[in-house]
Scaffold this active site. Structure first.
Site, PDB file in Angstrom:
ATOM      1  N   LYS A   1       4.619  10.508  -1.900  1.00 44.88           N
ATOM      2  CA  LYS A   1       4.101  10.117  -3.211  1.00 44.88           C
ATOM      3  C   LYS A   1       3.319  11.308  -3.770  1.00 44.88           C
ATOM      4  O   LYS A   1       2.086  11.338  -3.727  1.00 44.88           O
ATOM      5  CB  LYS A   1       3.216   8.870  -3.056  1.00 44.88           C
ATOM      6  CG  LYS A   1       3.335   7.922  -4.220  1.00 44.88           C
ATOM      7  CD  LYS A   1       2.681   6.600  -3.902  1.00 44.88           C
ATOM      8  CE  LYS A   1       2.256   5.885  -5.155  1.00 44.88           C
ATOM      9  NZ  LYS A   1       3.304   5.655  -6.146  1.00 44.88           N
TER      10      LYS A   1
HETATM   11  N1  PPE Z   1       8.964   3.588  -5.758  1.00 48.59           N
HETATM   12  C1  PPE Z   1       8.228   4.461  -6.459  1.00 48.59           C
HETATM   13  C2  PPE Z   1       8.870   5.695  -6.978  1.00 48.59           C
HETATM   14  C3  PPE Z   1       6.873   4.186  -6.676  1.00 48.59           C
HETATM   15  O1  PPE Z   1       6.142   5.041  -7.349  1.00 48.59           O
HETATM   16  C4  PPE Z   1       6.313   2.993  -6.184  1.00 48.59           C
HETATM   17  C5  PPE Z   1       4.872   2.669  -6.435  1.00 48.59           C
HETATM   18  C6  PPE Z   1       7.139   2.106  -5.447  1.00 48.59           C
HETATM   19  C7  PPE Z   1       8.461   2.443  -5.245  1.00 48.59           C
HETATM   20  C8  PPE Z   1       6.585   0.859  -4.804  1.00 48.59           C
HETATM   21  O2  PPE Z   1       5.752   1.186  -3.723  1.00 48.59           O
HETATM   22  P1  PPE Z   1       4.541   0.250  -3.257  1.00 48.59           P
HETATM   23  O3  PPE Z   1       3.506   0.318  -4.319  1.00 48.59           O
HETATM   24  O4  PPE Z   1       4.102   0.843  -1.983  1.00 48.59           O
HETATM   25  O5  PPE Z   1       5.107  -1.117  -3.099  1.00 48.59           O
HETATM   26  N2  PPE Z   1       4.399   3.067  -7.695  1.00 48.59           N
HETATM   27  C9  PPE Z   1       2.984   3.176  -7.924  1.00 48.59           C
HETATM   28  C10 PPE Z   1       2.660   3.955  -9.172  1.00 48.59           C
HETATM   29  C11 PPE Z   1       2.941   3.289 -10.463  1.00 48.59           C
HETATM   30  C12 PPE Z   1       2.386   4.096 -11.628  1.00 48.59           C
HETATM   31  O6  PPE Z   1       2.824   3.860 -12.747  1.00 48.59           O
HETATM   32  O7  PPE Z   1       1.502   4.929 -11.419  1.00 48.59           O
HETATM   33  C13 PPE Z   1       2.320   1.814  -7.873  1.00 48.59           C
HETATM   34  O8  PPE Z   1       2.963   0.788  -8.013  1.00 48.59           O
HETATM   35  O9  PPE Z   1       1.102   1.791  -7.660  1.00 48.59           O
END
Ligand code: PPE
Length: 314
Positions: A159
């Site tokens: 991330k």
């Molecule tokens: N894929 C991506 C690319 C991603 O950024 C997130 C979280 C997820 C999947 C889901 O991961 P999880 O939160 O562990 O279930 N995206 C974060 C950022 C969003 C933003 O706009 O900033 C979030 O949901 O916090």
């Protein structure tokens, strides 16, 4: 979305007044995207506020940093302690928590190893990421012409702030075309994920989601939903999903910390329909669990106030 200001931001070990948490314009991460971050949610429960799967998020922050040879000067424990302190000091009941570790001021050029690593954690109230209406009735999604970054271009499991240029382009393309959100294909052409969400489909009562090798960020919400669905008796299969399988699915939904569990009702003009039974049951379970209404998953909650803690972390 505009950020609602609260009182404090935790920065490099201290709670600072919100407006003082600043960086220099020559901060390395501003120029080269050399930061790693997390998104975490804190929910209100009958035993006070609790941070959902807190440890897993801080551990992922450390793993993202490792892939970029970045040493985070705080342990997972210290970061968790800082986040709890921050939520408490701000008097927040429910909020989104944004930890970030980034290369700071002092070096230019593409070797950042001598730049200082700075760490900040902010928190603010953040409602439904894709709108209340979307959470309830589903959103409209466009398959993006931008491919999801592939493992030998940038590590999808990290991330990293710079990697989100990919997500931003996909998101903006979908918004300009009148949709609510994008969905990206991986480098092989299989379904990957949204710009900030993982995706699930339901067909004949079975739940499918793309595997980690489909260039996804292995989401913590994704992991939670897989566990909850299996515990509820559903079969969950991680497998490559084609565009046709997606468009012909009975139900489709996104998961993510920000997006929580958001149903998808249309993709590129193909109607998926109103949120179906499986989606609705999982969404209800997810909110019961995050709000501490299901004893079986209390270990996923890190309560802010130790004294009133009903179990779980620590
Ligand atoms: N894929 C991506 C690319 C991603 O950024 C997130 C979280 C997820 C999947 C889901 O991961 P999880 O939160 O562990 O279930 N995206 C974060 C950022 C969003 C933003 O706009 O900033 C979030 O949901 O916090």
């Amino acid at each position: 979305m505009p950020i609602p200001e609260v009182r404090y931001i935790w920065m490099n070990g201290k709670l600072l007044p919100w407006e003082q948490a600043k960086v220099h314009v020559l901060t390395h991460a501003l120029h080269y995207g050399s930061g790693v971050f997390e998104g975490i949610r804190c929910y209100s429960t009958d035993s006070g506020s609790a941070i959902f799967r807190h440890r897993e998020h801080m551990e992922r922050l450390h793993r993202s940093a490792k892939l970029y040879f970045m040493e985070v000067p705080y342990t997972v424990e210290q970061l968790m302690q800082a986040a709890r302190q921050l939520v408490s000091a701000n008097g927040l009941k429910e909020c989104y928590i944004r930890p970030i570790a980034f290369r700071g001021y002092g070096e230019m050029g593409l070797n950042p190893l001598n730049a200082p690593v700075e760490v900040a954690i902010a928190a603010w109230p953040w409602g439904a990421y894709l709108g209340e209406e979307g959470l309830k009735n589903g959103i409209r999604v466009k398959i993006s012409s931008f491919q999801r970054i592939s493992p030998n271009i940038l590590p999808p499991v990290a991330k990293c702030t710079g990697q989100y240029a990919n997500s931003i382009l996909a998101k903006l393309e979908s918004l300009k075309a009148g949709y609510d959100e994008a969905l990206m294909l991986d480098y092989r052409g299989f379904i990957s994920e949204g710009p900030g969400e993982n995706i699930f489909i339901v067909r004949d009562g079975v739940i499918y989601t793309p595997p980690v090798h489909a260039s996804i960020l292995p989401g913590i919400t994704r992991d939670s939903v897989i566990t909850l669905a299996r515990d509820m008796g559903y079969e969950v299969v991680e497998k490559d999903i084609t565009r046709a399988e997606l468009l012909l699915a009975d139900e489709v939904f996104f998961t993510g910390t920000a997006a929580e569990l958001t149903p998808i009702r249309e993709i590129d003009g193909y109607e998926i329909g109103k949120p179906g039974e499986v989606t609705r049951k999982l969404q209800k379970k997810f909110f019961d669990v995050t709000r501490g209404r299901d004893e079986r998953y209390l270990h996923w909650l890190d309560f802010i106030d130790r004294e009133r803690e009903g179990g779980g972390e620590r």
